[in-house]
Motif scaffolding. Sequence first.
Motif, short mmCIF file in Angstrom:
data_model
loop_
_atom_site.label_atom_id
_atom_site.label_comp_id
_atom_site.label_asym_id
_atom_site.label_seq_id
_atom_site.Cartn_x
_atom_site.Cartn_y
_atom_site.Cartn_z
N VAL A 492 -34.28 -11.74 13.61
CA VAL A 492 -33.69 -12.81 13.03
C VAL A 492 -34.71 -13.88 12.47
CG1 VAL A 492 -32.23 -14.97 13.42
CG2 VAL A 492 -31.74 -12.72 14.69
N THR A 493 -34.50 -14.05 10.89
CA THR A 493 -35.89 -14.62 10.32
C THR A 493 -35.46 -15.18 9.03
OG1 THR A 493 -38.14 -14.55 9.53
CG2 THR A 493 -36.75 -12.69 9.67
N ASN A 494 -36.00 -16.25 8.66
CA ASN A 494 -35.58 -16.56 6.92
C ASN A 494 -36.70 -16.15 6.29
OD1 ASN A 494 -33.46 -17.86 7.69
ND2 ASN A 494 -34.28 -19.88 8.33
N LEU A 495 -37.85 -15.58 6.74
CA LEU A 495 -38.84 -14.91 6.00
C LEU A 495 -38.60 -13.59 5.50
CD1 LEU A 495 -41.95 -15.93 8.39
CD2 LEU A 495 -40.94 -17.19 6.33
N ALA A 496 -39.01 -13.40 4.49
CA ALA A 496 -39.17 -11.82 3.75
C ALA A 496 -40.25 -11.47 3.06
CB ALA A 496 -37.85 -11.66 2.73
N VAL A 497 -40.71 -10.51 2.94
CA VAL A 497 -42.05 -10.24 2.53
C VAL A 497 -42.01 -8.86 1.49
CG1 VAL A 497 -43.31 -10.85 4.62
CG2 VAL A 497 -42.65 -8.45 4.32
N VAL A 498 -42.93 -9.16 0.42
CA VAL A 498 -42.99 -7.95 -0.32
C VAL A 498 -44.52 -7.74 -0.53
CG1 VAL A 498 -42.97 -7.07 -2.87
CG2 VAL A 498 -41.27 -8.94 -1.89
N LEU A 568 -46.36 -12.60 10.78
CA LEU A 568 -46.06 -13.89 10.01
C LEU A 568 -45.68 -15.01 11.24
CD1 LEU A 568 -44.45 -12.38 6.96
CD2 LEU A 568 -47.12 -12.87 7.28
N GLU A 569 -45.87 -16.10 10.92
CA GLU A 569 -45.59 -17.39 11.75
C GLU A 569 -45.37 -18.46 10.69
OE1 GLU A 569 -47.60 -18.44 15.26
OE2 GLU A 569 -48.10 -16.40 15.77
N ASP A 570 -43.93 -19.05 10.88
CA ASP A 570 -43.67 -20.24 10.20
C ASP A 570 -42.93 -21.23 11.19
OD1 ASP A 570 -43.42 -22.26 8.11
OD2 ASP A 570 -41.46 -21.31 7.59
N GLY A 571 -43.67 -21.95 11.70
CA GLY A 571 -43.23 -22.63 13.29
C GLY A 571 -42.52 -21.55 14.15
N ASP A 572 -41.10 -21.76 14.46
CA ASP A 572 -40.61 -20.99 15.37
C ASP A 572 -40.11 -19.76 14.86
OD1 ASP A 572 -41.02 -22.87 17.29
OD2 ASP A 572 -38.78 -23.94 16.75
#
Length: 828
Positions: A492-498, A568-572
């Motif tokens: 469960v994350t709001n991050l996506a990577v390419v 990857l980390e973006d806060g929580d």
Amino acid sequence: MVHSFRSSTLYFFAFFLLVACGGSRNSVKNNASGTDHRWTVIDSLVNIGQYATALEKVEALRIEAAGTGDWRTEFRTWVRRSEYQLMTGVERRTILAEMDDRANTAATPLAQLLHSVRAEGWWNYYRDERWTILERTELGGVGGDDPETWTQQRFMAEVIGAFRASLEPYDTLVQIPVGELAGLLQGDTATRTLRDKLYDLLAQRALAVFTDPETRITEPAWRFQLDNASWFDLFDPFAWRKLNHRDSTAWEFQAMRTFQHLERSHLDDDKLDAYVDVVMQRLAHVRQYSTLSNKDSLYLAALELLRTRVPYDACEAEVMVAMARWHEEQSSRYDRLAGVAFKDERRTALDLCTSAITKWPGSFGARNSLAMKSRLERTNLQVRSEEAVPAVKPFRVALQFTNAKQVWLRVVKDPLDPNLAQRWDRDHDRFLTTERPERGWTVALPDDGDLNEHVVELPVEGLPFGRYAVLVCNTPDFRAGTDVISWCNVQVTNLAVVQRQHGTEVDLLVVDRTTGKPKGGVKAATYVRNVDHTATERLIGIADFVTDSDGMVRTNLADRQGEVRWWLEDGDDRLMGAPFWVYGHSDEHQSDSLRLFLFTDRAVYRPGQELFVKGIATVKRGGGTEVKRGHSGMLQFIGANGEVIDSLKYTTDAFGSFSARLTIPLGGLTGMCQADHRSRAEDGAHRRVQAPAVRSDLRADHDHARTWRGGNRDGHGEELRGSAARWSQREIHGNAQCEHALVVWLELARIALGAQYGDRQWINHLRCDREVQGHLPCAGRQCLLARCRSLLHLHGGSVGHGHQWRDANIEHIADRGLPYSGHHHRSG
């Protein structure tokens, strides 16, 4: 799909099989010696490894048994004798030949038992050496007395001959109860009614080989085939049908004839259990290898007819379970998106199993039906989800299920740790079932009882950031190892990577999962797999980055290789990326890649011929390839025995090429040779050439009666490309001309060896294919007529000097020179 095979077996057959093919001796318990003290002594010698002494004891016992007519003991000694001979270094062909000699003089049933064992021995011999045997050609025939020269066809002839001998005479063998073998049998005594005659036992052993597709490798295109619906016939129409085929030794034909004899022998039995058992074997075999497009429906129709003939016999249950298997197989054609075709096949199979269990409880068919019913009704669950979903938003998982009316679901946390995610833990599912559920609920499934697999999407409530596992179970208890449980991971994350990778250069783009906008300031760390597999840490952090305003990270991992992951980390919000691999080098910075291609002027050469070699050197630079000028190296000519025959230095010209001439020596080993390139900086390239004995066709040139033209042919009779040649014939005595055609088998190895060993004479065989139209100066004698054999003596291997013509009786006719000129003309 093949019907369950039940039979009483001979312990010594299995034992002989394992010894002959090098299998484990411990897998067969030899208990046939009973309480006979003579075997006790032999067993004690074997247990301490004294095989030679045990062999002496067995041989003495064999001679005694043969003298007293005790064929059971004698047969047992033959099998033990074979085992101990193998252990003391006696070759299998010697063992089998001795067994064949005894079988040809023994009485029934000893002879048939020995032939059956001998057939299996040759069959296992072939299977052990099959890759070597299949490389042999038919050039020299199928082989003589030495199995080391036999082709596949010759081995199959030996096997089929031995098995056929074991099944004759039919009328006698069908009268001998299998109980006559007494202590030589092992297995379930309750099922011996299916193999109640000696012929049944021997025929089943033969069928195990006759129905093996391996036996049909070398059969012709017109071989026997199961291409007629009549092969599905039952009872008298098949049992008394006259079987004919142009090749009566075809393996498939032998199988059908053996099936026919077996069915005929049981056709009038009071109980048809044995007949039904054989018929279902035959029907399954015909269905598997038939060339008919409607063979499946013919098979089912035959089973349905068979069932109507045995309504009062327990063997009906076996027919019913065979029909159930057919319907189960058809269910695989069901497509839930294409309609209802084949939807009820599994339900029909279940009904047949239930009927067999109810009508014939406790029977062999009922036990098989019970096992099949359990398999059809088994519950199966498999859950899948996307790898990642946005936070706090509901999502769905896909559930594939079979035979489930209701399922229970849980969501539990699954730690997001680089050193835990890739661990191999067989108890991970047990760990998940013991975690405290974050969510839990139950869902009723739309199962209509058709026993097929279905797919539904199940909703899951939104979850906060983290890594979770969604578990599905057929009970509310979630007992690992007992209940049916399936689970899948979801992040469960709001991050996506390419990610983009070029060699060791890696570019990473991080964006928002829902909007697609780049996300700057995200911490990005790279982890590489620890090469020390005994260490606690499975992944080691190697570098930390932060995405720029464009959400990008650019790095070069030239000093790393192996599995790599992004963290990857973006806060929580945390995300662990999928693994990718880096190999520690970049294609752009590679040095020139040099390759050398070698070409020869022909594929097959004779000893003494010149070998013309051309080489082209190329170099790969960037995305293109160009020729390499001025490249120097060493070319080696390596013989068939691995020795260096010749070598020379070369330098490529302006076109990146070079050429060389090498001479194939006389007096060496013929076979596969190779031209091999070596240089200090580059890998080698080689070109294989062959120098075998070849067949040459010589034809008279009508323009000049003293000139012969011809071409070489390989072992299959195909003309070799570029092998046309011309030879000149010089008269020494008289002016007579030979204007007939000859086919000469040039034994090149003998000619070459003749040159090596000086005065030793080597004989080259000549065959006359046509009647001689002229006369050789044969001291007043005519030359031999069509298909005669002459012998041409080659003195010292020097072709063209001191030849002698002799007739079929090896009488001297005349001296004659026959020089060959090396004017080769290209063809094709």
